[in-house]
Scaffold this motif. Structure first.
Motif, PDB file in Angstrom:
ATOM      1  N   ARG A 168       0.828  -1.210   0.000  1.00  0.00           N
ATOM      2  CA  ARG A 168       0.000   0.000   0.000  1.00  0.00           C
ATOM      3  C   ARG A 168       0.859   1.254   0.000  1.00  0.00           C
ATOM      4  O   ARG A 168       0.554   2.233  -0.686  1.00  0.00           O
ATOM      5  CB  ARG A 168      -0.937  -0.004   1.210  1.00  0.00           C
ATOM      6  CG  ARG A 168      -2.086  -1.001   1.091  1.00  0.00           C
ATOM      7  CD  ARG A 168      -3.149  -0.730   2.142  1.00  0.00           C
ATOM      8  NE  ARG A 168      -2.652  -0.979   3.492  1.00  0.00           N
ATOM      9  CZ  ARG A 168      -2.724  -2.147   4.106  1.00  0.00           C
ATOM     10  NH1 ARG A 168      -3.282  -3.184   3.480  1.00  0.00           N
ATOM     11  NH2 ARG A 168      -2.262  -2.297   5.325  1.00  0.00           N
ATOM     12  N   SER A 169       1.950   1.226   0.767  1.00  0.00           N
ATOM     13  CA  SER A 169       2.823   2.401   0.822  1.00  0.00           C
ATOM     14  C   SER A 169       3.481   2.662  -0.522  1.00  0.00           C
ATOM     15  O   SER A 169       3.853   3.791  -0.834  1.00  0.00           O
ATOM     16  CB  SER A 169       3.893   2.217   1.898  1.00  0.00           C
ATOM     17  OG  SER A 169       4.854   1.243   1.512  1.00  0.00           O
ATOM     18  N   ALA A 170       3.624   1.603  -1.329  1.00  0.00           N
ATOM     19  CA  ALA A 170       4.228   1.743  -2.660  1.00  0.00           C
ATOM     20  C   ALA A 170       3.176   2.015  -3.733  1.00  0.00           C
ATOM     21  O   ALA A 170       3.493   2.095  -4.920  1.00  0.00           O
ATOM     22  CB  ALA A 170       5.001   0.473  -3.016  1.00  0.00           C
ATOM     23  N   GLY A 171       1.909   2.141  -3.315  1.00  0.00           N
ATOM     24  CA  GLY A 171       0.836   2.432  -4.262  1.00  0.00           C
ATOM     25  C   GLY A 171       0.373   1.223  -5.046  1.00  0.00           C
ATOM     26  O   GLY A 171      -0.325   1.367  -6.058  1.00  0.00           O
ATOM     27  N   ARG A 172       0.728   0.031  -4.596  1.00  0.00           N
ATOM     28  CA  ARG A 172       0.310  -1.193  -5.286  1.00  0.00           C
ATOM     29  C   ARG A 172      -0.938  -1.745  -4.608  1.00  0.00           C
ATOM     30  O   ARG A 172      -0.862  -2.475  -3.625  1.00  0.00           O
ATOM     31  CB  ARG A 172       1.429  -2.234  -5.256  1.00  0.00           C
ATOM     32  CG  ARG A 172       2.745  -1.757  -5.861  1.00  0.00           C
ATOM     33  CD  ARG A 172       2.616  -1.551  -7.359  1.00  0.00           C
ATOM     34  NE  ARG A 172       3.886  -1.150  -7.948  1.00  0.00           N
ATOM     35  CZ  ARG A 172       4.794  -2.001  -8.420  1.00  0.00           C
ATOM     36  NH1 ARG A 172       4.575  -3.296  -8.343  1.00  0.00           N
ATOM     37  NH2 ARG A 172       5.919  -1.559  -8.950  1.00  0.00           N
ATOM     38  N   LEU A 173      -2.112  -1.379  -5.119  1.00  0.00           N
ATOM     39  CA  LEU A 173      -3.365  -1.766  -4.483  1.00  0.00           C
ATOM     40  C   LEU A 173      -3.943  -3.044  -5.066  1.00  0.00           C
ATOM     41  O   LEU A 173      -4.736  -3.724  -4.411  1.00  0.00           O
ATOM     42  CB  LEU A 173      -4.388  -0.627  -4.612  1.00  0.00           C
ATOM     43  CG  LEU A 173      -3.924   0.730  -4.039  1.00  0.00           C
ATOM     44  CD1 LEU A 173      -5.040   1.756  -4.173  1.00  0.00           C
ATOM     45  CD2 LEU A 173      -3.505   0.595  -2.585  1.00  0.00           C
ATOM     46  N   ALA A 174      -3.572  -3.365  -6.288  1.00  0.00           N
ATOM     47  CA  ALA A 174      -4.070  -4.608  -6.895  1.00  0.00           C
ATOM     48  C   ALA A 174      -3.464  -5.806  -6.179  1.00  0.00           C
ATOM     49  O   ALA A 174      -2.369  -5.735  -5.624  1.00  0.00           O
ATOM     50  CB  ALA A 174      -3.711  -4.644  -8.376  1.00  0.00           C
ATOM     51  N   LYS A 175      -4.207  -6.925  -6.213  1.00  0.00           N
ATOM     52  CA  LYS A 175      -3.737  -8.107  -5.486  1.00  0.00           C
ATOM     53  C   LYS A 175      -4.121  -9.369  -6.241  1.00  0.00           C
ATOM     54  O   LYS A 175      -5.282  -9.620  -6.516  1.00  0.00           O
ATOM     55  CB  LYS A 175      -4.352  -8.139  -4.081  1.00  0.00           C
ATOM     56  CG  LYS A 175      -3.784  -9.234  -3.176  1.00  0.00           C
ATOM     57  CD  LYS A 175      -4.452  -9.207  -1.822  1.00  0.00           C
ATOM     58  CE  LYS A 175      -3.751 -10.136  -0.829  1.00  0.00           C
ATOM     59  NZ  LYS A 175      -3.560 -11.506  -1.310  1.00  0.00           N
ATOM     60  N   ASN A 176      -3.108 -10.131  -6.633  1.00  0.00           N
ATOM     61  CA  ASN A 176      -3.298 -11.503  -7.096  1.00  0.00           C
ATOM     62  C   ASN A 176      -2.011 -12.249  -6.788  1.00  0.00           C
ATOM     63  O   ASN A 176      -1.049 -11.661  -6.280  1.00  0.00           O
ATOM     64  CB  ASN A 176      -3.679 -11.566  -8.590  1.00  0.00           C
ATOM     65  CG  ASN A 176      -2.627 -10.961  -9.490  1.00  0.00           C
ATOM     66  OD1 ASN A 176      -1.434 -11.202  -9.332  1.00  0.00           O
ATOM     67  ND2 ASN A 176      -3.066 -10.136 -10.458  1.00  0.00           N
ATOM     68  N   ASP A 177      -1.963 -13.538  -7.083  1.00  0.00           N
ATOM     69  CA  ASP A 177      -0.818 -14.345  -6.646  1.00  0.00           C
ATOM     70  C   ASP A 177       0.494 -13.889  -7.268  1.00  0.00           C
ATOM     71  O   ASP A 177       1.523 -13.835  -6.601  1.00  0.00           O
ATOM     72  CB  ASP A 177      -1.070 -15.823  -6.954  1.00  0.00           C
ATOM     73  CG  ASP A 177      -2.222 -16.387  -6.132  1.00  0.00           C
ATOM     74  OD1 ASP A 177      -2.568 -15.745  -5.119  1.00  0.00           O
ATOM     75  OD2 ASP A 177      -2.780 -17.428  -6.502  1.00  0.00           O
ATOM     76  N   ALA A 178       0.462 -13.553  -8.562  1.00  0.00           N
ATOM     77  CA  ALA A 178       1.693 -13.123  -9.233  1.00  0.00           C
ATOM     78  C   ALA A 178       2.187 -11.791  -8.665  1.00  0.00           C
ATOM     79  O   ALA A 178       3.384 -11.584  -8.432  1.00  0.00           O
ATOM     80  CB  ALA A 178       1.455 -13.000 -10.737  1.00  0.00           C
ATOM     81  N   ILE A 179       1.235 -10.867  -8.439  1.00  0.00           N
ATOM     82  CA  ILE A 179       1.597  -9.574  -7.860  1.00  0.00           C
ATOM     83  C   ILE A 179       2.129  -9.762  -6.448  1.00  0.00           C
ATOM     84  O   ILE A 179       3.113  -9.141  -6.031  1.00  0.00           O
ATOM     85  CB  ILE A 179       0.377  -8.623  -7.861  1.00  0.00           C
ATOM     86  CG1 ILE A 179       0.013  -8.234  -9.298  1.00  0.00           C
ATOM     87  CG2 ILE A 179       0.657  -7.383  -7.021  1.00  0.00           C
ATOM     88  CD1 ILE A 179      -1.268  -7.433  -9.410  1.00  0.00           C
ATOM     89  N   ASP A 180       1.481 -10.651  -5.688  1.00  0.00           N
ATOM     90  CA  ASP A 180       1.926 -10.905  -4.317  1.00  0.00           C
ATOM     91  C   ASP A 180       3.356 -11.412  -4.279  1.00  0.00           C
ATOM     92  O   ASP A 180       4.160 -11.010  -3.426  1.00  0.00           O
ATOM     93  CB  ASP A 180       1.005 -11.922  -3.634  1.00  0.00           C
ATOM     94  CG  ASP A 180      -0.345 -11.311  -3.252  1.00  0.00           C
ATOM     95  OD1 ASP A 180      -0.471 -10.076  -3.342  1.00  0.00           O
ATOM     96  OD2 ASP A 180      -1.249 -12.065  -2.872  1.00  0.00           O
ATOM     97  N   ALA A 181       3.697 -12.322  -5.197  1.00  0.00           N
ATOM     98  CA  ALA A 181       5.067 -12.855  -5.236  1.00  0.00           C
ATOM     99  C   ALA A 181       6.069 -11.733  -5.499  1.00  0.00           C
ATOM    100  O   ALA A 181       7.135 -11.681  -4.870  1.00  0.00           O
ATOM    101  CB  ALA A 181       5.174 -13.932  -6.314  1.00  0.00           C
ATOM    102  N   GLU A 182       5.726 -10.822  -6.406  1.00  0.00           N
ATOM    103  CA  GLU A 182       6.622  -9.705  -6.696  1.00  0.00           C
ATOM    104  C   GLU A 182       6.761  -8.791  -5.476  1.00  0.00           C
ATOM    105  O   GLU A 182       7.861  -8.345  -5.141  1.00  0.00           O
ATOM    106  CB  GLU A 182       6.089  -8.886  -7.873  1.00  0.00           C
ATOM    107  CG  GLU A 182       6.986  -7.698  -8.221  1.00  0.00           C
ATOM    108  CD  GLU A 182       6.438  -6.859  -9.363  1.00  0.00           C
ATOM    109  OE1 GLU A 182       7.134  -5.911  -9.761  1.00  0.00           O
ATOM    110  OE2 GLU A 182       5.328  -7.147  -9.837  1.00  0.00           O
TER     111      GLU A 182
END
Length: 328
Positions: free
Chosen positions: A98-112
């Motif tokens: 959230r602090s980095a502005g990454r609000l989307a969430k799925n498994d691939a994004i989570d791994a990154e």
């Protein structure tokens, strides 16, 4: 210090971190440094493919969130393959996202995001896998879960209840007490039979106010004690104060994060130590109260002081000596 800092930076540059998001039937992996991403099935073949892929890309450190136990088999395989493995708090990763502005969430994004988080925050070194400690942690957590149920039932008994309900609860409480005794005996036997656990227990229990339950909880859930800085020890427990300032406003310092279960256990131990059993902590607590601190604020300060003292004691292999820790 400059030389140590240079060595630390070189070590960070040599690391190739893979972030891993684990689910029940598969896992997603991301190596941000080389923009590599892959999904692997949760099977023997999937694990072999993961290790082959990580070796191809020269990964050195695998980081994953605690995910209800699904991470354990993957962590074991990764350790056996020679990778450093870190298990991190999911809440810290989401806050970082959230602090980095990454609000989307799925498994691939989570791994990154896990990989990015690990690259950014490397304050707590990974612990060498310890099967005995993992086993102890399971038993300690099972005991605490029973204690929570016991407390809830005891609180219900404070209210007027039908006779039939009181009798059921009385039987349950009796059974819980028997099962707690079994778990506590298993914990004591395991600590006694494991040399490095027994040494730690002797040091921790030498502190006035800290008993076998607190000792077992710290041994199981905070293996970093004695190996990290005092600041990191306080942060791992979740009693390090963080600023809340903006412009000219100076907000109250607040504690955040840390390991909730062991912090709750340590809170109860410090409550007794600071008000009854430990002369050093008792004097420190009273001085804070005399300065106008709220009781809970003063108690958290005592927790921070005591975890730092324990970190020093364990690092030096020394038992409690009140003359070494004056009120300050």
């Amino acid at each position: 210090r400059t030389e140590q800092g240079r060595e630390w930076m070189m070590a960070q540059n040599d690391r190739v971190v893979v972030g891993i998001d684990v689910a029940k039937n598969k896992m997603d992996a991301c190596i941000r440094a080389t923009s590599q991403r892959r999904t692997f099935e949760s099977s023997a073949q999937g694990r072999r493919q993961l290790i082959s892929w990580l070796r191809k890309h020269k990964a050195t450190t695998a980081v994953m969130e605690a995910s209800g136990g699904y991470e354990r088999d993957w962590a074991k395989v990764l350790r056996e393959a020679g990778l450093e493995v870190r298990i991190v708090d999911p809440k810290r990763v989401r806050s970082f996202a959230r602090s980095a502005g990454r609000l989307a969430k799925n498994d691939a994004i989570d791994a990154e995001m896990i990989a990015w988080f690990a690259e950014t925050f490397g304050e707590a070194p990974a612990q060498a896998y310890d099967a005995d400690r993992e086993q102890l942690l399971y038993i300690v957590n099972a005991r605490q879960a029973l204690v929570d149920v016991q407390t809830e039932l005891q609180n219900r008994n404070e209210h007027s209840l039908p006779d039939v309900v009181q009798k059921v609860q009385a039987r349950l409480l009796k059974r819980i007490a028997l099962e707690l005794a079994k778990l506590e005996a298993a914990i004591a036997a395991m600590i006694s039979a494991t040399a490095h656990f027994a040494e730690l227990a002797e040091i921790i229990e030498s502190v006035p106010g800290l008993g076998k339950g607190t000792s077992a909880g710290l041994i199981a859930a905070m293996p970093e004690l004695g190996q990290v800085s005092n600041k990191v020890a306080a942060a791992l427990l979740g009693v390090a104060p963080y600023d809340d300032d903006s412009g000219k406003r100076r907000g109250e310092r607040q504690i955040k994060g840390g390991r909730r279960k062991v912090r709750n256990l340590f809170y109860m131990a410090c409550l007794g130590a600071a008000t009854l059993h430990n002369p050093v902590l008792k004097a420190f607590y009273r001085r804070l109260i005399a300065k106008g601190k709220e009781k809970k604020v003063a108690l958290v300060a005592c927790m921070r002081k005591l975890i730092v003292i324990l970190n020093i004691m364990i690092g030096r292999g020394e038992k409690w000596d009140a003359s070494r820790y004056p009120v300050g």
